[in-house]
Write a protein that holds these residues in place. Structure first.
Motif, PDB file in Angstrom:
ATOM      1  N   THR A 141     -18.246  21.699  -1.325  1.00  0.00           N
ATOM      2  CA  THR A 141     -17.887  21.442   0.069  1.00  0.00           C
ATOM      3  C   THR A 141     -19.104  21.650   0.958  1.00  0.00           C
ATOM      4  O   THR A 141     -19.983  22.458   0.660  1.00  0.00           O
ATOM      5  CB  THR A 141     -16.772  22.389   0.569  1.00  0.00           C
ATOM      6  N   ILE A 142     -19.125  20.908   2.051  1.00  0.00           N
ATOM      7  CA  ILE A 142     -20.087  21.143   3.132  1.00  0.00           C
ATOM      8  C   ILE A 142     -19.304  21.159   4.434  1.00  0.00           C
ATOM      9  O   ILE A 142     -18.577  20.204   4.739  1.00  0.00           O
ATOM     10  CB  ILE A 142     -21.175  20.060   3.177  1.00  0.00           C
ATOM     11  N   THR A 143     -19.402  22.259   5.157  1.00  0.00           N
ATOM     12  CA  THR A 143     -18.746  22.397   6.455  1.00  0.00           C
ATOM     13  C   THR A 143     -19.822  22.561   7.526  1.00  0.00           C
ATOM     14  O   THR A 143     -21.010  22.668   7.197  1.00  0.00           O
ATOM     15  CB  THR A 143     -17.821  23.631   6.480  1.00  0.00           C
ATOM     16  N   PRO A 144     -19.458  22.590   8.805  1.00  0.00           N
ATOM     17  CA  PRO A 144     -20.479  22.783   9.841  1.00  0.00           C
ATOM     18  C   PRO A 144     -21.227  24.104   9.749  1.00  0.00           C
ATOM     19  O   PRO A 144     -22.289  24.253  10.378  1.00  0.00           O
ATOM     20  CB  PRO A 144     -19.668  22.695  11.136  1.00  0.00           C
ATOM     21  N   THR A 145     -20.723  25.060   8.972  1.00  0.00           N
ATOM     22  CA  THR A 145     -21.378  26.370   8.916  1.00  0.00           C
ATOM     23  C   THR A 145     -21.828  26.790   7.525  1.00  0.00           C
ATOM     24  O   THR A 145     -22.630  27.714   7.408  1.00  0.00           O
ATOM     25  CB  THR A 145     -20.446  27.463   9.469  1.00  0.00           C
ATOM     26  N   ASN A 146     -21.315  26.137   6.458  1.00  0.00           N
ATOM     27  CA  ASN A 146     -21.727  26.580   5.132  1.00  0.00           C
ATOM     28  C   ASN A 146     -21.490  25.488   4.094  1.00  0.00           C
ATOM     29  O   ASN A 146     -20.874  24.458   4.377  1.00  0.00           O
ATOM     30  CB  ASN A 146     -21.025  27.876   4.730  1.00  0.00           C
ATOM     31  N   ALA A 147     -22.004  25.753   2.896  1.00  0.00           N
ATOM     32  CA  ALA A 147     -21.806  24.860   1.748  1.00  0.00           C
ATOM     33  C   ALA A 147     -21.459  25.703   0.535  1.00  0.00           C
ATOM     34  O   ALA A 147     -21.998  26.804   0.363  1.00  0.00           O
ATOM     35  CB  ALA A 147     -23.061  24.045   1.477  1.00  0.00           C
ATOM     36  N   THR A 148     -20.583  25.191  -0.299  1.00  0.00           N
ATOM     37  CA  THR A 148     -20.243  25.839  -1.556  1.00  0.00           C
ATOM     38  C   THR A 148     -20.739  24.951  -2.687  1.00  0.00           C
ATOM     39  O   THR A 148     -20.376  23.765  -2.766  1.00  0.00           O
ATOM     40  CB  THR A 148     -18.734  26.085  -1.684  1.00  0.00           C
TER      41      THR A 148
ATOM     42  N   GLN B  30     -25.227  15.277   7.274  1.00  0.00           N
ATOM     43  CA  GLN B  30     -24.343  15.783   8.322  1.00  0.00           C
ATOM     44  C   GLN B  30     -25.135  16.552   9.386  1.00  0.00           C
ATOM     45  O   GLN B  30     -24.589  17.365  10.128  1.00  0.00           O
ATOM     46  CB  GLN B  30     -23.271  16.683   7.704  1.00  0.00           C
TER      47      GLN B  30
ATOM     48  N   LYS C 179     -24.954  29.772   3.899  1.00  0.00           N
ATOM     49  CA  LYS C 179     -24.972  29.429   5.315  1.00  0.00           C
ATOM     50  C   LYS C 179     -25.735  28.130   5.546  1.00  0.00           C
ATOM     51  O   LYS C 179     -26.740  27.852   4.902  1.00  0.00           O
ATOM     52  CB  LYS C 179     -25.629  30.568   6.102  1.00  0.00           C
TER      53      LYS C 179
ATOM     54  N   THR D 220     -21.520  30.299  -1.922  1.00  0.00           N
ATOM     55  CA  THR D 220     -21.313  29.738  -0.596  1.00  0.00           C
ATOM     56  C   THR D 220     -22.461  30.210   0.280  1.00  0.00           C
ATOM     57  O   THR D 220     -22.713  31.411   0.403  1.00  0.00           O
ATOM     58  CB  THR D 220     -19.970  30.178  -0.001  1.00  0.00           C
TER      59      THR D 220
END
Length: 490
Positions: free
Chosen positions: A138-145, A162, A243, A241
């Protein structure tokens, strides 16, 4: 004792026979095609991935980037997931085998561990190919796993789509994430963001007791803080995960040169005020005994309007200044051009006796004045001698051990000696420089080649944190199955 019959996926493949287990009496693999000597056969556990003794594969895992040691494993595991690693660790600890994760970093056909002195080796044991764990989850606006075998290059490019980026990147991006966070992971933004390990929010890890655990600063915190920068001594990280921060579009690169050491060091510490998010220092050894020259590469980031150079350079006293404006991505991949050049010149596969130290800021000038006269351009070859400071309070994991001062310098002797150079004098030099540095309060960074590290050396290195490490080792890897190549617990 009755054992389940091995499944097709469990069988270990060799060059000419199918191997069904390990003979703990003869310390050899038991095959279906050849007579097996008397002894206890330990059948392999169920695996979804593959385990192989193919000589091509084991040879590829027998050396590392330093090309200074050979640590050939019995077998190589390509895991399908953490359960395969857990099963192999349990199997290994019950049968007297060692296990280590091998990052297999690099590009193309140049995949290998980027440790420098056998740290990721598992001689006579089982090497785990991290590249088999290569998924960005996953990649979110605050972190990646991500899985541990994902490289920083893969994550960087995925995040940039992104408009995001990892806050701390190594100079060379084609390194496995699990590998660098296991020793710390240092880069040009360490003075602002700490090590790569300091940007980790959680990990999935397989301990030396074969347990699959999640660790965060609040859940299994002792495991979290001893796995990150812990040199693989308590477990094998399988997922992390990390930052992420907003990525700039551009990088304004200032190259500042100096003729004297004092001004160079003074300006470097001035730049710790954060005006540049990225800075690297380099010492340029001159031929024929001439005094060294010095260079700072300081980088400002922006997206639309470039910053004012005059404001950024206020209070600095370089001899010369050059400026280059490039994309953020091109700057982060700057080492690729260097690597291609080294490969084309035939230096990539030659022995590389690197030395990485953390020097106390107060004794850095003394160390440099003692060390630099004994380093020649031929010692460096086509390599680099980096030297730059950061605040030690940016580091949050105790086993990323630094001198007991507010500011420390990374002294990173990245030698690429000329091919066919005998590496033994360089290893002797590394040991001498290490002894000199530790007398001045320095610590080592756990890459690099320092021969003859003794248990006393390790106790002195970790100081009060040695108890932290040994307690965690006895808790999470009591049979000392994991990562023997570090030689911390011989």
């Amino acid at each position: 004792m009755n054992h389940p019959a091995p499944t097709r996926r469990t069988l270990l493949t060799a060059a000419a026979a199918t191997i069904i287990g390990f003979n703990t009496t003869t310390r050899t693999w038991a095959t279906t095609d050849t007579p097996t000597p008397p002894g206890r056969i330990a059948p392999l556990p169920p695996l979804q991935g593959t385990l192989t003794t193919n000589p091509t594969t084991t040879t590829a895992h027998s050396h590392d980037f330093g090309r200074l040691t050979t640590t050939t494993p019995y077998a190589v595991l390509n895991p399908a997931g953490p359960h395969d690693i857990a099963n192999i660790i349990n199997y290994a600890r019950h049968n007297g085998l060692k296990v280590a994760m091998n990052g297999q970093s690099g590009t193309g056909n140049d995949l290998e561990s980027h440790s420098n002195y056998g740290q990721a080796g598992a001689a006579g044991g089982i090497s785990i190919n991290a590249r088999a764990l290569n998924r960005i989850h996953t990649i979110t606006p605050t972190n990646a796993t991500v899985d541990a075998g994902v490289t920083w290059a893969q994550l960087t490019d995925a995040a940039l789509t992104q408009n995001l980026t990892p806050p701390c990147l190594t100079d060379y991006l084609h390194l496995s994430i699990g590998g660098t966070i296991s020793i710390g992971g240092i880069g040009s933004t360490v003075h602002k963001h700490g090590l790569q390990a300091d940007t980790v929010e959680s990990i999935e890890i397989v301990t030396g007791t074969g347990r699959i655990l999640t660790a965060t600063p609040t859940h299994n915190p002792d495991l979290f803080h001893t796995a990150l920068a812990g040199a693989g001594q308590v477990g094998i990280i399988t997922r992390a995960t990390l930052k992420l921060i907003p990525a700039p579009a551009r990088a304004l690169v200032f190259t500042l040169t100096y003729n004297d050491q004092h001004t160079f060091l003074t300006d470097q510490q001035t730049l710790l005020d954060g005006r540049f998010p990225s800075q690297v220092g380099e010492i340029l050894i001159q031929p024929n005994g001439q005094p060294p020259r010095y260079k700072i590469e300081a980088v400002a980031h922006y997206t639309t309007t470039p910053p004012n150079p005059q404001t950024l350079l206020t209070g600095l006293n370089p001899t010369t200044t050059q400026t280059n404006d490039t994309t953020y991505r091109d700057y982060t991949y700057r080492a690729d051009t260097f690597a291609d050049t080294i490969k084309n010149l035939g230096y990539w596969n030659a022995p590389k006796p690197w030395l990485s130290l953390f020097l106390p800021a107060t004794t850095t000038p003394t160390f440099l004045n003692q060390a630099l006269p004994h380093i020649t351009p031929d010692d460096i070859g086509h390599g680099l001698l980096l030297c730059y400071p950061f605040h030690t309070n940016k580091l949050t994991h105790p086993l990323a051990n630094t001198p007991n001062e507010p500011t420390t310098y990374l002294f990173d002797f990245l030698a690429f000696p000329h091919p066919n150079t005998n590496p033994q004098p360089a290893l002797t030099r590394n040991r001498t420089l290490y002894n000199t540095a530790t007398q001045l309060g320095a610590k080592r960074y756990l890459v690099g080649a320092i021969p003859h590290m003794t248990p006393t050396d390790w106790q002195n290195h970790y100081g009060p944190h040695y108890t932290t490490l040994t307690t965690a080792k006895n808790t999470y890897d009591p049979t000392h199955t994991l990562t023997p190549g570090q030689n911390i617990f011989p």
